[in-house]
Design an enzyme around this catalytic site. Structure first.
Site, PDB file in Angstrom:
ATOM      1  N   PRO A   2       0.806  -1.275   0.105  1.00  0.00           N
ATOM      2  CA  PRO A   2      -0.154   0.112  -0.063  1.00  0.00           C
ATOM      3  C   PRO A   2       0.771   1.201  -0.054  1.00  0.00           C
ATOM      4  O   PRO A   2       1.894   1.281   0.501  1.00  0.00           O
ATOM      5  CB  PRO A   2      -0.663  -0.146   1.176  1.00  0.00           C
ATOM      6  N   GLU A   3       0.226   2.228  -0.604  1.00  0.00           N
ATOM      7  CA  GLU A   3       1.087   3.680  -0.775  1.00  0.00           C
ATOM      8  C   GLU A   3       0.575   4.628   0.186  1.00  0.00           C
ATOM      9  O   GLU A   3      -0.492   4.321   0.954  1.00  0.00           O
ATOM     10  CB  GLU A   3       0.888   4.060  -2.107  1.00  0.00           C
ATOM     11  N   LYS A  51       3.841   5.230   5.359  1.00  0.00           N
ATOM     12  CA  LYS A  51       3.392   4.094   5.104  1.00  0.00           C
ATOM     13  C   LYS A  51       2.964   3.218   6.236  1.00  0.00           C
ATOM     14  O   LYS A  51       2.606   2.280   6.621  1.00  0.00           O
ATOM     15  CB  LYS A  51       4.050   3.065   4.097  1.00  0.00           C
ATOM     16  N   ASN A 165       5.311   1.768  -5.658  1.00  0.00           N
ATOM     17  CA  ASN A 165       5.719   1.437  -6.794  1.00  0.00           C
ATOM     18  C   ASN A 165       4.778   1.871  -7.891  1.00  0.00           C
ATOM     19  O   ASN A 165       5.344   2.361  -9.077  1.00  0.00           O
ATOM     20  CB  ASN A 165       5.955  -0.314  -6.994  1.00  0.00           C
ATOM     21  N   ARG A 250      11.490  -4.638  -8.015  1.00  0.00           N
ATOM     22  CA  ARG A 250       9.889  -4.192  -8.160  1.00  0.00           C
ATOM     23  C   ARG A 250       9.917  -3.891  -9.577  1.00  0.00           C
ATOM     24  O   ARG A 250      10.743  -3.507 -10.314  1.00  0.00           O
ATOM     25  CB  ARG A 250       9.614  -2.728  -7.614  1.00  0.00           C
TER      26      ARG A 250
END
Length: 281
Positions: A2-3, A51, A165, A250
């Site tokens: 999660p961002e 985060k 990402n 990533r």
């Protein structure tokens, strides 16, 4: 993972459900905190920091959690069936009045003194959605390592907190450079634009269910998850490849026509392409 906007939404749900209420249920389902009982303590707040999530309760205690890749907090009303995963994935339950918050698959969960929160979040750079946001400091942090690829620098939470990402790929597309461009090679006008653009992307999405960066109908994202579909701007096939510092790779998306700068060899992205071919966006 999660961002920052997703974590902000999670913090708001927890805060709205529990803040100001006395806990009537407290169940830690990990050995380290198996005997801890917070029942009878009032919840003061839940705040996001990058985060990270910090739920503060009376008595000077804070519950620090991080969702990592698979974690989630779910809030349920009285009599509502818990849905978020099997019972063995529950790590903590906090209940008050008519709401119960259930933490699933939390890979990071720590109870600490509120005065010691700096120990777990003090290393973070300016928070894109926080009261400490400082665009000049964020840019200075990024520029401190001019040889580092921009994508890696954006993901480093010590530089600025909240980008993951998805936003890394989208931000680089909007800046017109590849994520492998060294930070020091970013043109001055685009560098000056970067902090404000990053903040706007998270701000406009923090209240949305579906994250959007394009402003186009029926198209949510410019490049993330779109390989090998055509670029929404030029029609060139969007590409995907690994990017990381060696410790964690990533999948990274970019348009080879719209974005200038170094990129991996054409054969490098193949092992990600099939996995992410059908990613919505």
């Amino acid at each position: 993972m999660p961002e920052g906007d997703t974590v902000w939404q999670t913090a708001k749900r927890l805060h709205d459900a529990l803040a100001g209420k006395v806990l009537t249920a407290s169940d830690f389902r990990v050995p380290k905190y198996a005997t801890v009982d917070l029942s009878g303590r009032r919840v003061l707040s839940t705040v996001p920091r990058g985060k990270h999530l910090l739920t503060r309760v009376e008595g000077g205690l804070s519950l620090h959690t991080h969702l990592r890749m698979e974690g989630a907090w779910r809030v349920f009303g009285d009599g509502e069936r818990w849905k978020g995963g099997p019972a063995h994935q529950i790590r903590v339950v906090l209940g008050a009045e008519d709401r119960t918050a259930v933490g699933y698959r939390l890979q990071v969960m720590e109870l600490l003194r509120t005065t010691e929160e700096g120990r777990v979040v003090g290393h973070l750079g300016p928070d894109l959605l926080g009261p400490d946001w400082n665009p000049d400091l964020a840019l200075a942090n990024l520029r401190a390592d001019p040889a580092r690829p921009l994508g890696e620098g954006l993901l480093d939470q010590r530089n600025l907190a909240g980008i993951g990402n998805v936003y890394k790929s989208e931000l680089c597309f909007l800046l017109g450079v590849t994520p492998w461009l060294p930070v020091g090679a970013l043109p001055a006008d685009r560098a000056a634009h970067l902090p404000g653009l990053a903040r706007r992307l998270l701000e406009v999405n923090r209240d949305r269910v579906v994250r959007r960066t394009t402003g186009l109908p029926h198209q949510d994202l410019f490049v993330y998850g779109r390989a090998p579909r055509p670029c929404l701007r030029c029609g060139t096939s969007v590409r995907v490849a690994d990017q990381g510092d060696g410790a964690q790779e990533r999948p990274t998306y970019w348009c080879p026509s719209c974005q200038r700068g170094p990129a991996p060899a054409p054969g490098a992205p193949q092992h990600w392409r099939e996995r992410y071919r059908r990613t919505p966006g």
